[in-house]
Design an enzyme around this catalytic site. Structure first.
Site, PDB file in Angstrom:
ATOM      1  CG  ASP A  67      27.533 -15.275  16.502  1.00 24.62           C
ATOM      2  OD1 ASP A  67      27.163 -14.085  16.521  1.00 24.62           O
ATOM      3  OD2 ASP A  67      28.386 -15.694  15.703  1.00 24.62           O
ATOM      4  CG  ASN A 136      37.980 -20.047  10.923  1.00 27.39           C
ATOM      5  OD1 ASN A 136      36.981 -19.452  10.543  1.00 27.39           O
ATOM      6  ND2 ASN A 136      38.153 -20.429  12.175  1.00 27.39           N
ATOM      7  CG  HIS A 138      33.963 -18.449  11.737  1.00 25.93           C
ATOM      8  ND1 HIS A 138      34.721 -18.215  12.873  1.00 25.93           N
ATOM      9  CD2 HIS A 138      33.555 -17.224  11.329  1.00 25.93           C
ATOM     10  CE1 HIS A 138      34.753 -16.925  13.112  1.00 25.93           C
ATOM     11  NE2 HIS A 138      34.065 -16.293  12.191  1.00 25.93           N
ATOM     12  CD  GLU A 143      35.581 -20.922  15.078  1.00 25.57           C
ATOM     13  OE1 GLU A 143      35.684 -20.657  13.865  1.00 25.57           O
ATOM     14  OE2 GLU A 143      36.088 -20.204  15.955  1.00 25.57           O
TER      15      GLU A 143
HETATM   16  P1  PGA Z   1      34.258  -9.569  10.901  1.00 27.09           P
HETATM   17  O1  PGA Z   1      33.854 -11.024  11.391  1.00 27.09           O
HETATM   18  O2  PGA Z   1      33.046  -9.015  10.238  1.00 27.09           O
HETATM   19  O3  PGA Z   1      34.593  -8.812  12.156  1.00 27.09           O
HETATM   20  O4  PGA Z   1      35.406  -9.727   9.967  1.00 27.09           O
HETATM   21  C1  PGA Z   1      33.171 -11.858  10.504  1.00 27.09           C
HETATM   22  C2  PGA Z   1      33.045 -13.239  11.083  1.00 27.09           C
HETATM   23  O5  PGA Z   1      33.941 -13.661  11.830  1.00 27.09           O
HETATM   24  O6  PGA Z   1      32.068 -13.926  10.779  1.00 27.09           O
END
Ligand code: PGA
Length: 241
Positions: A67, A136, A138, A143
């Site tokens: 992404d 959450n 995702h 999302e």
């Molecule tokens: P993070 O993000 O590795 O910074 O915790 C993971 C994600 O949101 O997929």
């Protein structure tokens, strides 16, 4: 899903880097799906060490990232293009032409999404996809929603994600509110998937993912439908399972 539990992030980084290195050693032109965020940094550091020690050669490897923030531009300090360049690509012998990240400012958004999925297909599909997980549930920037979205698409980031991302920006106003993300179908087409979670704040998301109820309200739960997923957790992320 296979579940591996480790004492800490660095142990996970070393283990996941070994899996990636093994993939590259056995298929020198393999296609890796890569993630950004804090979670994969120990893995990338360990991969850089393996490269410096002459264990692994990335010259034939191609990569597709999950992404990118929409609209901020790839040269922005917090773009995922910059993240990948700083944390991995500039430190190994990968050809930058073989590294793909969705464009942050595409001329034609719809076409960019179609082209991204097509370029993964044309390359032969992703051999090994690395994922983190959001609080959450995702994966990439898919999302929680009422439906799964299959192809690469633009997404409105949820308040929870915007809050989680604000640690990288000067103020909440600067945090991008939209992103371009691989879809659930794009991710599921990977032949092998590794999902990593570290820290107590990820324990609820991991519990929901492993509940076996596939539900777009916990996007990571779709991974229960894939036949080759390994979950790498530290003890804190595993504390509720
Ligand atoms: P993070 O993000 O590795 O910074 O915790 C993971 C994600 O949101 O997929």
């Amino acid at each position: 899903m296979k579940i591996n539990i480790y004492n800490n992030k660095q142990e996970i980084g070393n283990a996941v880097a070994s899996v990636i290195a093994g993939k590259v050693l056995t298929k020198t032109n393999c296609i890796l799906g890569l993630a950004t965020g804090s979670t994969p940094i120990p893995t990338y550091n360990s991969l850089i060490e393996l490269y410096k020690n002459g264990v692994v050669d990335f010259s034939g490897v191609r990569t597709f990232n999950l992404d990118e923030y929409y609209g901020i531009g790839s040269m922005h300090e917090q773009s995922y293009y910059k993240f990948m360049y700083d944390n991995l690509f500039s430190k190994i012998n990968i050809d930058l032409k073989n590294t793909k990240i969705p464009s942050s400012q595409p001329k034609n958004l719809e076409q960019e999404c179609i082209d991204y999925d097509e370029s993964i297909e044309k390359a032969g599909g992703i051999d090994l996809q690395i994922l983190g997980i959001g609080h959450n549930g995702h994966i990439a920037f898919n999302e929680p929603s009422d439906v799964f979205t299959y192809g690469t698409h633009i997404v409105d980031l949820t308040e929870d994600t915007i809050q989680a991302n604000k640690r990288f920006f000067n103020s909440i106003d600067e945090v991008p509110k939209k992103a371009i993300t691989m879809g659930i179908g794009t991710i599921l087409k990977a032949r092998e998937i590794i999902i990593i979670a570290t820290g107590k704040d990820k324990a609820n998301a991991i519990k929901a993912m492993l509940s076996k109820n596939i539900d777009p309200k916990c996007p990571a739960s779709i991974l229960n439908a894939h036949t080759n997923v390994t979950v790498f957790l530290d003890k804190e992320a595993a504390s509720l399972i």
